[in-house]
Scaffold this motif. Structure first.
Motif, mmCIF file in Angstrom:
data_model
loop_
_atom_site.group_PDB
_atom_site.id
_atom_site.type_symbol
_atom_site.label_atom_id
_atom_site.label_comp_id
_atom_site.label_asym_id
_atom_site.label_seq_id
_atom_site.Cartn_x
_atom_site.Cartn_y
_atom_site.Cartn_z
ATOM 1 N N THR A 150 -13.096 53.557 -10.705
ATOM 2 C CA THR A 150 -14.303 52.758 -10.435
ATOM 3 C C THR A 150 -14.133 52.013 -9.123
ATOM 4 O O THR A 150 -13.073 51.451 -8.866
ATOM 5 C CB THR A 150 -14.550 51.743 -11.569
ATOM 6 O OG1 THR A 150 -14.791 52.446 -12.786
ATOM 7 C CG2 THR A 150 -15.750 50.858 -11.263
ATOM 8 N N ASP A 151 -15.152 52.022 -8.292
ATOM 9 C CA ASP A 151 -15.120 51.290 -7.029
ATOM 10 C C ASP A 151 -15.575 49.846 -7.285
ATOM 11 O O ASP A 151 -16.752 49.603 -7.582
ATOM 12 C CB ASP A 151 -16.033 51.961 -6.004
ATOM 13 C CG ASP A 151 -15.879 51.381 -4.613
ATOM 14 O OD1 ASP A 151 -16.119 50.176 -4.460
ATOM 15 O OD2 ASP A 151 -15.509 52.125 -3.696
ATOM 16 N N ILE A 152 -14.644 48.899 -7.181
ATOM 17 C CA ILE A 152 -14.962 47.500 -7.498
ATOM 18 C C ILE A 152 -16.071 46.963 -6.589
ATOM 19 O O ILE A 152 -17.009 46.309 -7.048
ATOM 20 C CB ILE A 152 -13.706 46.610 -7.359
ATOM 21 C CG1 ILE A 152 -12.640 47.039 -8.371
ATOM 22 C CG2 ILE A 152 -14.060 45.151 -7.591
ATOM 23 C CD1 ILE A 152 -11.375 46.211 -8.301
ATOM 24 N N ALA A 153 -15.962 47.237 -5.281
ATOM 25 C CA ALA A 153 -16.919 46.674 -4.329
ATOM 26 C C ALA A 153 -18.343 47.122 -4.642
ATOM 27 O O ALA A 153 -19.275 46.306 -4.704
ATOM 28 C CB ALA A 153 -16.539 47.069 -2.904
ATOM 29 N N PHE A 154 -18.512 48.428 -4.852
ATOM 30 C CA PHE A 154 -19.843 48.945 -5.151
ATOM 31 C C PHE A 154 -20.358 48.424 -6.493
ATOM 32 O O PHE A 154 -21.507 47.989 -6.613
ATOM 33 C CB PHE A 154 -19.821 50.478 -5.175
ATOM 34 C CG PHE A 154 -20.331 51.099 -3.907
ATOM 35 C CD1 PHE A 154 -21.311 50.484 -3.154
ATOM 36 C CD2 PHE A 154 -19.823 52.309 -3.461
ATOM 37 C CE1 PHE A 154 -21.779 51.050 -1.984
ATOM 38 C CE2 PHE A 154 -20.282 52.891 -2.288
ATOM 39 C CZ PHE A 154 -21.266 52.256 -1.552
ATOM 40 N N ALA A 155 -19.502 48.486 -7.527
ATOM 41 C CA ALA A 155 -19.935 48.099 -8.865
ATOM 42 C C ALA A 155 -20.339 46.629 -8.921
ATOM 43 O O ALA A 155 -21.408 46.284 -9.429
ATOM 44 C CB ALA A 155 -18.823 48.395 -9.874
ATOM 45 N N VAL A 156 -19.480 45.758 -8.383
ATOM 46 C CA VAL A 156 -19.793 44.327 -8.385
ATOM 47 C C VAL A 156 -20.971 44.036 -7.452
ATOM 48 O O VAL A 156 -21.806 43.170 -7.739
ATOM 49 C CB VAL A 156 -18.553 43.506 -7.973
ATOM 50 C CG1 VAL A 156 -18.901 42.025 -7.841
ATOM 51 C CG2 VAL A 156 -17.440 43.681 -8.999
ATOM 52 N N GLY A 157 -21.051 44.764 -6.344
ATOM 53 C CA GLY A 157 -22.166 44.587 -5.416
ATOM 54 C C GLY A 157 -23.501 44.911 -6.061
ATOM 55 O O GLY A 157 -24.488 44.180 -5.898
#
Length: 410
Positions: A150-157
Motif C-alpha cells: 500500500t502506498d501510504i502517501a496516496f492512501a492518506v492523501g
C-alpha cells in the motif's frame, strides 16, 4: 520527595503523548499534500514517455553519474542513484515510522496492533493468490508480491480529500495498516528478492551498524556524524547482494526513541521530521517521474504479459479490499479483536478500498521482480490501472460514507 514523583511521571507522559500527536499530525499533513504531488509527477512521466520527446525520457535516466571516492570512481546511471540511492532515505523514514509506532504509537500495544496486523496480512495473502491465479507460468509468477503493498502517501492523501468528516481512529487504522504493509514488503524484498548473500558484504554492513551504535553510545547528536556509518551499511548491503535501500530500514530501526533530557526532542522524531518532507515532496515524486513513464506506443500485451497486467490490477483493486475487509471481519467475528470507537464497517470498507493504492512500493517491487522489460511495463501498467480504480472507487465510497455519517447513519 515521593509526592512529587507521580506528578513528574505524569508530566513526562503528557509531554510524550503531545509529541506523538504532533508528529502524527505533521505526518498526515505532509502525506495529504504529497499524494497530490506524487499524482502530478506520475502524470508528467506518462505524458513525457508518450510524447514526441519520449527518447529524451529514457536518455535522461540512463545518464552516467560518477561518485568519486578516495581515488576511485563509482559510476552508475541516474536511474540507479534514484532507485538504489535516494530511495534509501525513503526506507529510512519507513524504518523510523515503524520504530516510533512500535514504541509509542498504534503498534505499541498488542490489543491495538493485532487488528491492523491481521487486516494487513489479509491484504497481502489475497492479492498474492489472485495474481498467481492468472500467472502460474515460470517467470510471471515472480511478480506475486507486486500487488501486496500500500502506498501510504496516496492512501492518506485520498483520505484527506474526504475532509474532517472521517473520524481520527479511521485515519490511525489506515496508517497502522499501511505501516504494517511496509514491514511485510520489506521482509518480502529481503527474503524473496535477494540473491545469494556475500559474507564479506554482510560483514561490512555489520561494521557500519556497530559504528552507528558506537556513535550513539558516545553521545554524538549531529546527524552528519552518522553519514559515514550509514554509507558503510548501504555499501555493505550492495556488496552482499541485498537491495541497498534496506539499509535505510536497518538504520531507521536503530534510531534512538529516547532523548537524554526531557527538554530535547528525541532523535527519532528529529530525523523523521527533518527527512519526511524531503521524501514526500522530492524523493518519491522523483521516483515516480523516473519509473512511471510507461510508453503505450508499441506496447505488446501478449505472450502472457496481458495476464501480468490483469493479475496486478485485479489484485490491487479487488484483492486488497477483500483481504483487508475479510480478515477484519473474521478477527472481530471470532472475538479476537474489536473495532475502535468511531470505526464502523463502512469505514473498514473505505480502508480496504484505499489499501488497493499500491503505486510507489508496488512499482519498486515490480522492478525487483522482472528483468524482462515487456513484463515490467505490463506490471507497471497493472499498478497504474489498479491504483487508479482504487482511488476512484475509494473516493466514491468515501463521499457516500461521509454523507451517511452526517445524516447519523452507520
Amino acid at each position: 520527595m515521593n509526592d512529587q514523583q507521580p506528578g513528574r511521571k505524569l508530566s513526562q507522559s503528557r509531554s510524550l503523548a503531545e509529541r506523538a500527536l504532533a508528529t502524527l499530525q505533521h505526518f498526515l499533513h505532509v502525506e495529504a499534500i504529497s499524494g497530490i504531488v506524487l499524482l502530478v509527477a506520475t502524470a508528467v512521466a506518462l505524458l513525457w514517455a508518450n510524447s514526441p520527446f519520449a527518447h529524451s525520457y529514457h536518455d535522461v535516466w540512463s545518464l552516467t553519474v560518477p561518485l568519486p571516492f578516495d581515488g576511485f570512481t563509482f559510476k552508475r546511471p541516474l536511474h540507479f542513484w534514484i532507485n538504489d540511492g535516494l530511495m534509501t532515505v525513503f526506507f529510512l523514514v519507513v524504518g523510523t515510522e515503524i520504530r516510533r509506532e512500535v514504541y509509542e504509537g498504534a503498534l505499541s500495544r498488542f490489543d491495538q496492533a493485532i487488528l491492523p496486523v491481521l487486516a494487513a496480512f489479509g491484504g497481502v495473502i489475497v492479492p498474492a493468490l489472485i495474481y498467481l491465479s492468472f500467472n502460474t507460468a515460470a517467470g510471471r509468477d515472480h511478480g506475486w508480491a507486486i500487488p501486496t503493498a500500500t502506498d501510504i502517501a496516496f492512501a492518506v492523501g485520498v483520505l484527506a480529500l474526504l475532509g474532517k468528516s472521517i473520524p481520527g481512529n479511521v485515519r490511525v487504522f489506515l496508517l497502522a495498516l499501511a505501516i504494517i504493509d511496509d514491514i511485510i514488503a520489506v521482509l518480502i524484498i529481503a527474503l524473496f528478492y535477494t540473491s545469494g548473500l556475500d559474507p564479506s558484504g554482510c560483514a561490512v554492513a555489520a561494521l557500519g551498524v556497530v559504528m552507528a551504535f558506537g556513535f550513539q553510545r558516545i553521545g554524538f547528536g549531529s546527524a552528519y556524524a552518522y553519514i559515514v556509518p550509514a554509507f558503510i551499511v548501504w555499501a555493505g548491503f550492495l556488496m552482499a547482494g541485498v537491495h541497498p535501500t534496506l539499509a535505510g530500514v536497518v538504520l531507521g530501526l536503530i534510531t534512538p526513541v529516547r532523548s537524554p533530557s526531557p527538554e530535547i526532542v528525541p532523535p527519532i522524531i528529529r530525523v523523521e521530521t527533518a527527512l519526511h518532507p524531503w521524501v514526500a515532496y522530492a524523493i518519491m515524486p522523483l521516483f515516480a517521474l523516473a519509473n512511471a513513464g510507461v510508453s503505450f506506443k508499441g506496447m505488446e500485451l501478449s505472450g502472457g504479459a496481458q495476464f501480468v497486467t490483469l493479475g496486478v490490477a485485479l489484485a490491487l483493486c479487488a484483492g486488497k479490499p477483500v483481504g483487508v475487509i475479510g480478515a477484519t471481519w473474521l478477527a472481530v467475528r471470532t472475538g479476537w479483536c474489536r473495532l475502535a470507537p468511531d470505526v464502523t464497517w463502512g469505514s473498514v470498507c473505505l480502508i480496504g478500498l484505499l489499501a488497493g493504492i499500491g503505486f510507489t512500493m508496488s512499482i519498486f517491487i515490480a522492478m525487483l521482480a522482472f528483468a524482462d522489460k515487456k513484463l515490467l511495463d505490463a506490471a507497471k501498467l497493472g499498478v497504474l490501472f489498479g491504483s487508479l480504480i482504487s482511488v476512484t472507487v475509494g473516493l466514491g465510497w468515501g463521499a457516500e460514507y461521509a454523507h451517511r455519517r452526517q445524516k447519523g447513519e452507520r
